[in-house]
Design a protein around this motif. Sequence first.
Motif, short mmCIF file in Angstrom:
data_model
loop_
_atom_site.label_atom_id
_atom_site.label_comp_id
_atom_site.label_asym_id
_atom_site.label_seq_id
_atom_site.Cartn_x
_atom_site.Cartn_y
_atom_site.Cartn_z
N GLY A 183 0.81 -1.21 0.00
CA GLY A 183 0.00 0.00 0.00
C GLY A 183 0.84 1.26 0.00
N GLU A 184 2.04 1.16 0.55
CA GLU A 184 2.91 2.34 0.62
C GLU A 184 3.69 2.56 -0.67
N ILE A 185 4.16 1.50 -1.31
CA ILE A 185 5.11 1.69 -2.40
C ILE A 185 4.62 1.28 -3.78
N SER A 186 3.55 0.48 -3.87
CA SER A 186 3.22 -0.13 -5.15
C SER A 186 2.93 0.90 -6.24
N GLN A 187 2.05 1.85 -5.97
CA GLN A 187 1.67 2.80 -7.01
C GLN A 187 2.83 3.72 -7.37
N VAL A 188 3.60 4.16 -6.38
CA VAL A 188 4.72 5.05 -6.70
C VAL A 188 5.80 4.29 -7.47
N LEU A 189 5.93 2.99 -7.24
CA LEU A 189 6.91 2.19 -7.96
C LEU A 189 6.55 2.10 -9.44
N TRP A 190 5.27 1.99 -9.75
CA TRP A 190 4.84 1.75 -11.12
C TRP A 190 4.39 3.00 -11.86
N THR A 191 4.16 4.10 -11.16
CA THR A 191 3.79 5.33 -11.84
C THR A 191 5.01 5.87 -12.58
N PRO A 192 4.93 6.08 -13.91
CA PRO A 192 6.12 6.53 -14.68
C PRO A 192 6.43 8.00 -14.46
N LEU A 193 7.14 8.29 -13.37
CA LEU A 193 7.47 9.68 -13.03
C LEU A 193 8.77 10.13 -13.70
N ALA A 194 9.73 9.23 -13.79
CA ALA A 194 11.03 9.57 -14.39
C ALA A 194 11.61 8.35 -15.09
N GLY A 195 10.80 7.70 -15.89
CA GLY A 195 11.20 6.46 -16.54
C GLY A 195 10.33 5.32 -16.10
N GLU A 196 9.95 4.45 -17.04
CA GLU A 196 9.06 3.34 -16.74
C GLU A 196 9.82 2.19 -16.07
N TYR A 197 9.11 1.50 -15.20
CA TYR A 197 9.65 0.31 -14.55
C TYR A 197 9.40 -0.88 -15.47
N SER A 198 10.29 -1.83 -15.53
CA SER A 198 10.20 -2.94 -16.47
C SER A 198 9.27 -4.03 -15.96
N THR A 199 8.10 -4.13 -16.58
CA THR A 199 7.16 -5.18 -16.16
C THR A 199 7.67 -6.56 -16.56
N GLU A 200 8.43 -6.65 -17.69
CA GLU A 200 8.98 -7.95 -18.10
C GLU A 200 10.00 -8.45 -17.08
N ALA A 201 10.84 -7.56 -16.57
CA ALA A 201 11.84 -7.97 -15.58
C ALA A 201 11.16 -8.40 -14.29
N ALA A 202 10.13 -7.66 -13.86
CA ALA A 202 9.42 -8.03 -12.64
C ALA A 202 8.76 -9.39 -12.79
N ALA A 203 8.11 -9.63 -13.94
CA ALA A 203 7.45 -10.92 -14.16
C ALA A 203 8.47 -12.05 -14.17
N SER A 204 9.62 -11.83 -14.80
CA SER A 204 10.66 -12.86 -14.85
C SER A 204 11.18 -13.19 -13.45
N GLU A 205 11.38 -12.16 -12.64
CA GLU A 205 11.86 -12.39 -11.27
C GLU A 205 10.82 -13.12 -10.44
#
Length: 258
Positions: A183-205
């Motif tokens: 609840g604290e970090i999920s949305q801020v982690l995935w909101t593209p504020l300064a570059g997108e987070y890699s969903t493929e890397a997360a899924a692979s991990e």
Amino acid sequence: MASLPALQSQIYRTLPALERADTIAQRISTAISLGMLREGERLPTESELSEMFGVAGATLRDALASLRERGVVETRRGRNGGTFVVKAPTAARDLMRRYLAETSLAELRDLGDEHASIAAATVRLACDRADPKELDRLEQLARAQARADTPEAQARADSRFHIELAVAAQSPRLMAAEIRLQGEISQVLWTPLAGEYSTEAAASEHLEMVEAIRRDDPAAAQRLALEHIRRNIYHLIDTKLTLSYTDRTPEDDVRESM
């Protein structure tokens, strides 16, 4: 779904005496954002919710009215009626930016330390306690992560995987801690504020963690979980530093040079 009673026990747990309608609305809203409640899902009846939260019916109705005003749920009448989730709350980019601006690097590092501890304990217990059906479910969630095509969907898929992993560990305390952290970090982690987070890397991990648990290899599962959390926190730190640099004004440079 086998994990539903465990998730409901966290979403609808009794409120402390001072928490009222806005807290109920926030808890349900957060559960939707984290993928614990899905679009189209019907909430328990008003009387059931009142009993679960330990509040009067009027307080519960105020909370549902607030959610309806935001377009998050709708109430339908008739034999098949009830209150249904109709959409997930949209992440407010300005709130995400403010969170990073107001959270220090030391606090982000500490957040990572806490999450790493929770994740390591969770995967270790999952190696001992998870049954094959739960691991199949985790694999499905990991693959769904790769198909998520919006920041909100990516955040929900990521959160749901980690929460279901805690369900598989069969530890209500670890699950409650994981829900709080997501609840604290999920949305801020995935909101593209300064570059997108890699969903493929997360899924692979995620898939690698599931495979290590299937092999009953707690050492590998813990190593993968720690690397995953570390990458998450590094992304938040990088985002914070990038935003701090781009938000600087000429006046800031002048003040520092004096």
